[in-house]
Design a protein around this motif. Structure first.
Motif, PDB file in Angstrom:
ATOM      1  N   ASP A 219     -59.669  26.767   8.282  1.00  0.00           N
ATOM      2  CA  ASP A 219     -60.902  27.512   8.541  1.00  0.00           C
ATOM      3  C   ASP A 219     -60.684  28.639   9.541  1.00  0.00           C
ATOM      4  O   ASP A 219     -61.153  29.767   9.355  1.00  0.00           O
ATOM      5  CB  ASP A 219     -61.990  26.555   9.067  1.00  0.00           C
ATOM      6  N   LEU A 220     -59.973  28.330  10.632  1.00  0.00           N
ATOM      7  CA  LEU A 220     -59.807  29.328  11.686  1.00  0.00           C
ATOM      8  C   LEU A 220     -58.950  30.494  11.214  1.00  0.00           C
ATOM      9  O   LEU A 220     -59.231  31.651  11.549  1.00  0.00           O
ATOM     10  CB  LEU A 220     -59.186  28.670  12.924  1.00  0.00           C
ATOM     11  N   ALA A 221     -57.901  30.218  10.443  1.00  0.00           N
ATOM     12  CA  ALA A 221     -57.064  31.303   9.926  1.00  0.00           C
ATOM     13  C   ALA A 221     -57.850  32.180   8.966  1.00  0.00           C
ATOM     14  O   ALA A 221     -57.719  33.414   8.977  1.00  0.00           O
ATOM     15  CB  ALA A 221     -55.831  30.720   9.235  1.00  0.00           C
ATOM     16  N   ALA A 222     -58.686  31.571   8.116  1.00  0.00           N
ATOM     17  CA  ALA A 222     -59.505  32.361   7.195  1.00  0.00           C
ATOM     18  C   ALA A 222     -60.506  33.215   7.963  1.00  0.00           C
ATOM     19  O   ALA A 222     -60.726  34.390   7.634  1.00  0.00           O
ATOM     20  CB  ALA A 222     -60.216  31.435   6.209  1.00  0.00           C
ATOM     21  N   ALA A 223     -61.137  32.636   8.995  1.00  0.00           N
ATOM     22  CA  ALA A 223     -62.093  33.405   9.793  1.00  0.00           C
ATOM     23  C   ALA A 223     -61.412  34.559  10.510  1.00  0.00           C
ATOM     24  O   ALA A 223     -61.952  35.671  10.587  1.00  0.00           O
ATOM     25  CB  ALA A 223     -62.782  32.483  10.793  1.00  0.00           C
ATOM     26  N   ALA A 224     -60.212  34.332  11.044  1.00  0.00           N
ATOM     27  CA  ALA A 224     -59.492  35.402  11.727  1.00  0.00           C
ATOM     28  C   ALA A 224     -59.141  36.532  10.765  1.00  0.00           C
ATOM     29  O   ALA A 224     -59.264  37.713  11.105  1.00  0.00           O
ATOM     30  CB  ALA A 224     -58.225  34.837  12.377  1.00  0.00           C
ATOM     31  N   ALA A 225     -58.712  36.183   9.552  1.00  0.00           N
ATOM     32  CA  ALA A 225     -58.376  37.219   8.574  1.00  0.00           C
ATOM     33  C   ALA A 225     -59.617  37.998   8.160  1.00  0.00           C
ATOM     34  O   ALA A 225     -59.564  39.221   7.976  1.00  0.00           O
ATOM     35  CB  ALA A 225     -57.713  36.580   7.357  1.00  0.00           C
ATOM     36  N   LEU A 226     -60.756  37.318   8.015  1.00  0.00           N
ATOM     37  CA  LEU A 226     -61.992  37.998   7.622  1.00  0.00           C
ATOM     38  C   LEU A 226     -62.454  38.973   8.696  1.00  0.00           C
ATOM     39  O   LEU A 226     -62.800  40.129   8.408  1.00  0.00           O
ATOM     40  CB  LEU A 226     -63.081  36.963   7.338  1.00  0.00           C
ATOM     41  N   VAL A 227     -62.461  38.524   9.956  1.00  0.00           N
ATOM     42  CA  VAL A 227     -62.904  39.402  11.051  1.00  0.00           C
ATOM     43  C   VAL A 227     -61.931  40.560  11.225  1.00  0.00           C
ATOM     44  O   VAL A 227     -62.329  41.702  11.491  1.00  0.00           O
ATOM     45  CB  VAL A 227     -63.054  38.584  12.345  1.00  0.00           C
ATOM     46  N   SER A 228     -60.637  40.296  11.065  1.00  0.00           N
ATOM     47  CA  SER A 228     -59.637  41.358  11.183  1.00  0.00           C
ATOM     48  C   SER A 228     -59.831  42.422  10.114  1.00  0.00           C
ATOM     49  O   SER A 228     -59.740  43.625  10.389  1.00  0.00           O
ATOM     50  CB  SER A 228     -58.240  40.758  11.094  1.00  0.00           C
ATOM     51  N   SER A 229     -60.113  41.994   8.877  1.00  0.00           N
ATOM     52  CA  SER A 229     -60.332  42.972   7.814  1.00  0.00           C
ATOM     53  C   SER A 229     -61.616  43.759   8.021  1.00  0.00           C
ATOM     54  O   SER A 229     -61.672  44.961   7.754  1.00  0.00           O
ATOM     55  CB  SER A 229     -60.364  42.243   6.464  1.00  0.00           C
ATOM     56  N   LEU A 230     -62.649  43.106   8.534  1.00  0.00           N
ATOM     57  CA  LEU A 230     -63.927  43.783   8.745  1.00  0.00           C
ATOM     58  C   LEU A 230     -63.828  44.824   9.859  1.00  0.00           C
ATOM     59  O   LEU A 230     -64.355  45.935   9.735  1.00  0.00           O
ATOM     60  CB  LEU A 230     -65.006  42.751   9.067  1.00  0.00           C
ATOM     61  N   THR A 231     -63.152  44.484  10.943  1.00  0.00           N
ATOM     62  CA  THR A 231     -63.065  45.403  12.079  1.00  0.00           C
ATOM     63  C   THR A 231     -61.921  46.396  11.958  1.00  0.00           C
ATOM     64  O   THR A 231     -61.876  47.382  12.704  1.00  0.00           O
ATOM     65  CB  THR A 231     -62.872  44.595  13.378  1.00  0.00           C
ATOM     66  N   GLY A 232     -60.974  46.133  11.075  1.00  0.00           N
ATOM     67  CA  GLY A 232     -59.815  46.996  10.967  1.00  0.00           C
ATOM     68  C   GLY A 232     -58.803  46.793  12.068  1.00  0.00           C
ATOM     69  O   GLY A 232     -57.937  47.647  12.277  1.00  0.00           O
ATOM     70  N   ALA A 233     -58.891  45.673  12.790  1.00  0.00           N
ATOM     71  CA  ALA A 233     -57.981  45.389  13.895  1.00  0.00           C
ATOM     72  C   ALA A 233     -56.913  44.411  13.434  1.00  0.00           C
ATOM     73  O   ALA A 233     -57.231  43.270  13.097  1.00  0.00           O
ATOM     74  CB  ALA A 233     -58.752  44.792  15.081  1.00  0.00           C
ATOM     75  N   PRO A 234     -55.651  44.806  13.387  1.00  0.00           N
ATOM     76  CA  PRO A 234     -54.595  43.865  12.982  1.00  0.00           C
ATOM     77  C   PRO A 234     -54.461  42.731  13.994  1.00  0.00           C
ATOM     78  O   PRO A 234     -54.619  42.918  15.197  1.00  0.00           O
ATOM     79  CB  PRO A 234     -53.332  44.734  12.937  1.00  0.00           C
ATOM     80  N   LEU A 235     -54.162  41.566  13.510  1.00  0.00           N
ATOM     81  CA  LEU A 235     -53.930  40.422  14.379  1.00  0.00           C
ATOM     82  C   LEU A 235     -52.519  40.492  14.950  1.00  0.00           C
ATOM     83  O   LEU A 235     -51.613  41.049  14.329  1.00  0.00           O
ATOM     84  CB  LEU A 235     -54.113  39.121  13.596  1.00  0.00           C
ATOM     85  N   PRO A 236     -52.297  39.937  16.144  1.00  0.00           N
ATOM     86  CA  PRO A 236     -50.936  39.935  16.711  1.00  0.00           C
ATOM     87  C   PRO A 236     -49.952  39.254  15.787  1.00  0.00           C
ATOM     88  O   PRO A 236     -50.213  38.168  15.257  1.00  0.00           O
ATOM     89  CB  PRO A 236     -51.113  39.165  18.027  1.00  0.00           C
ATOM     90  N   ALA A 237     -48.814  39.881  15.581  1.00  0.00           N
ATOM     91  CA  ALA A 237     -47.839  39.362  14.633  1.00  0.00           C
ATOM     92  C   ALA A 237     -47.197  38.070  15.103  1.00  0.00           C
ATOM     93  O   ALA A 237     -46.627  37.337  14.293  1.00  0.00           O
ATOM     94  CB  ALA A 237     -46.754  40.411  14.372  1.00  0.00           C
ATOM     95  N   GLU A 238     -47.283  37.762  16.417  1.00  0.00           N
ATOM     96  CA  GLU A 238     -46.635  36.554  16.925  1.00  0.00           C
ATOM     97  C   GLU A 238     -47.582  35.354  16.963  1.00  0.00           C
ATOM     98  O   GLU A 238     -47.231  34.302  17.488  1.00  0.00           O
ATOM     99  CB  GLU A 238     -46.095  36.804  18.341  1.00  0.00           C
ATOM    100  N   ASN A 239     -48.789  35.477  16.398  1.00  0.00           N
ATOM    101  CA  ASN A 239     -49.779  34.409  16.455  1.00  0.00           C
ATOM    102  C   ASN A 239     -49.836  33.623  15.149  1.00  0.00           C
ATOM    103  O   ASN A 239     -49.682  34.192  14.057  1.00  0.00           O
ATOM    104  CB  ASN A 239     -51.173  34.975  16.738  1.00  0.00           C
ATOM    105  N   VAL A 240     -50.071  32.323  15.270  1.00  0.00           N
ATOM    106  CA  VAL A 240     -50.447  31.480  14.148  1.00  0.00           C
ATOM    107  C   VAL A 240     -51.793  30.859  14.473  1.00  0.00           C
ATOM    108  O   VAL A 240     -52.159  30.716  15.652  1.00  0.00           O
ATOM    109  CB  VAL A 240     -49.396  30.387  13.856  1.00  0.00           C
ATOM    110  N   TYR A 241     -52.535  30.462  13.440  1.00  0.00           N
ATOM    111  CA  TYR A 241     -53.905  29.994  13.607  1.00  0.00           C
ATOM    112  C   TYR A 241     -54.086  28.669  12.886  1.00  0.00           C
ATOM    113  O   TYR A 241     -53.572  28.473  11.777  1.00  0.00           O
ATOM    114  CB  TYR A 241     -54.903  31.022  13.054  1.00  0.00           C
ATOM    115  N   PHE A 242     -54.828  27.776  13.508  1.00  0.00           N
ATOM    116  CA  PHE A 242     -55.236  26.535  12.856  1.00  0.00           C
ATOM    117  C   PHE A 242     -56.421  25.956  13.618  1.00  0.00           C
ATOM    118  O   PHE A 242     -56.530  26.121  14.837  1.00  0.00           O
ATOM    119  CB  PHE A 242     -54.086  25.514  12.796  1.00  0.00           C
ATOM    120  N   GLY A 243     -57.310  25.318  12.919  1.00  0.00           N
ATOM    121  CA  GLY A 243     -58.499  24.727  13.520  1.00  0.00           C
ATOM    122  C   GLY A 243     -59.611  24.624  12.504  1.00  0.00           C
ATOM    123  O   GLY A 243     -59.761  25.482  11.627  1.00  0.00           O
TER     124      GLY A 243
END
Length: 479
Positions: A371-395
């Motif tokens: 869920d958290l990785a999907a939410a991060a990808a959605l917000v990143s695409s909406l805002t146009g802000a790339p996520l840090p390349a060294e991060n992983v997401y889970f939750g």
């Protein structure tokens, strides 16, 4: 008195005393077929007066000596992983998968590896002639393996042949839908025949100690065709999955009496058959562009194996009254829930946007920790802000917006560190343990992504502003 004909649903195995156009059990139309004869599993009942019905057997307690089931390793590490460490003598495994996915190729490779190790292995094909199976073996470079091969569909003949001589260590039946037994008076492929043939082969496996692999056809929705009772009769149920557009194949265990469930094995389809993938995370992340908005790396678990995959999201303004929601590799219902939570508790307005979500590599994610990785990808695409390349997401995200903990956190972090990721973004305390900000609510995730900023020329304004204008940092465009 002989038993009269019965009407059996060919989809779920429900039995009726008269014909019906619609099966009341599964809702299928025109699936009820008349089948004559008695039930193949019913034994003769004694009617002599004065005879005792049954015998008294001893009962034992829970305490006592425990011995691990003996196993035979096939030499295929990914197959052994799904089977629980190897094949148990007398066990029966049911393998399903779409046509052409590679079931026969995998089983020929497993059979050849066991035969070359000195074990007796029999491969019984009910769909292909001997020449066809030999042609596939020659193409895979396995024609020299001492596998005993036959094309037969009569179960009684198969059992008699396998019982002659040394006990086989493995017998492959391809497929159970083509087998028929003389004890059932119905056409091959019907529910009664599949159930009767499976019972006869299971009885042989238990009595002789031979591991038997049954290949099963699947329906349009991916379920193994035939009566569901067969899945309860066998010891292990596995499915062979894969996207035709990708060269990865996933062997997934849904039931295993001798090992963990939800275990997966990863294979790669090559010119020489199926090759094992010892480190699937590295291949699933190959070619990833970390500077692109809308991509997040999810640290997941498949059984006992940690697995890192890329979750891709695309959010675009929709010209339609009802925006599109397209999902590949994830549960569409969970996407709808995450979108609702983001809008209700984080102010992320996605109601007028088309949303596309994809799990790269053809893998299907089933655990809620994504869920958290999907939410991060959605917000990143909406805002146009790339996520840090060294991060992983889970939750896991709850309906209240809270980020809930997940299981096997150390294994996820260890796999991420092995592949060069520095931080794990997740619920508290996992995030703290990995050196990243701990998240307790989905608003924390949105704040972290918004604070990173995005390229002004690529920023969007879903709140109603003009697209393409420089973003005002005092008024984030995600709210």
């Amino acid at each position: 008195m002989a038993k009269g004909p019965s009407f059996v649903c060919q989809s779920c195995g429900a039995v009726y005393n008269r014909w019906r156009g619609k099966c009341e059990a599964c809702g299928g139309w025109n699936t009820v077929v008349e089948e004559a004869g008695s039930h193949p599993l019913a034994g003769p009942a004694s009617t002599r007066p004065g005879r005792a019905r049954g015998r008294v057997f001893p009962l034992e307690g829970l305490a006592g000596d425990i011995k691990d089931a003996p196993r035979t390793r096939t030499g295929n590490a990914e197959f052994d992983r799904v089977a629980g460490g190897g094949l148990v003598p007398g066990s029966v495994l049911l393998l399903g998968g779409d046509p052409g996915i590679g079931k026969s190729t995998l089983l020929i490779q497993v059979s050849a590896a066991l035969a070359r190790a000195g074990h007796r292995v029999a491969y019984i094909s009910g769909e292909e002639a001997v020449a066809q199976v030999r042609l596939r073996a020659e193409r895979l470079g396995l024609s020299s393996a001492p596998v005993e091969l036959a094309a037969e569909t009569n179960v009684e003949d198969i059992v008699a042949t396998l019982s002659a001589g040394a006990t086989p260590r493995l017998a492959v039946i391809d497929s159970i839908q083509t087998m028929w037994t003389e004890t059932v008076e119905s056409a091959p492929g019907t529910v009664s025949q599949v159930r009767g043939a499976a019972q006869a082969l299971i009885r042989f496996a238990k009595s002789r100690g031979t591991a038997v692999i049954l290949v099963g056809h699947v329906t349009k929705d991916g379920q193994i065709a035939g009566p569901r009772v067969v899945e309860h009769m066998v010891d292990c149920v596995a499915s062979f999955e894969g996207d035709p557009g990708h060269h990865f194949r996933i062997l997934r265990a849904a039931k295993n009496r001798f090992g963990p469930t939800d275990e997966i094995g990863v294979f790669e389809m090559t010119d020489h058959g199926l090759a094992e993938v010892p480190n699937p995370s590295e291949l699933f992340l190959a070619g990833r562009d970390g500077a692109t908005p809308g991509t997040a790396v999810f640290a997941g678990m498949e059984g006992t194996r940690p697995l890192l995959v890329e979750v891709q999201a695309l959010v675009a303004p929709s010209p339609l009254a009802t925006p599109r929601r397209a999902v590949v590799g994830w549960d569409p219902a969970r996407l709808s829930m995450v979108l609702a939570v983001l809008e209700a508790h984080a102010g992320v307005r996605l109601g007028q946007h088309d949303v596309y979500l994809n799990v790269a590599g053809g893998l299907r994610i089933q655990e809620p920790a994504a869920d958290l990785a999907a939410a991060a990808a959605l917000v990143s695409s909406l805002t146009g802000a790339p996520l840090p390349a060294e991060n992983v997401y889970f939750g896991e995200i709850g309906l209240s917006g809270a980020v809930r903990p997940v299981t096997q956190i150390p294994a996820r972090i260890k796999e991420a560190q092995k592949l060069g990721f520095a931080r794990a973004v997740g619920p508290s305390p996992p995030g703290e343990a990995a050196g990243a900000p701990a998240l307790s609510h989905v608003t924390d995730l949105v704040t972290v992504i918004a604070s990173a900023g995005g390229a002004p020329g690529r920023a969007r304004s879903p709140a109603g502003g003009r697209p393409g204008r420089p973003r005002d940092r005092s008024e984030p465009d995600y709210a």
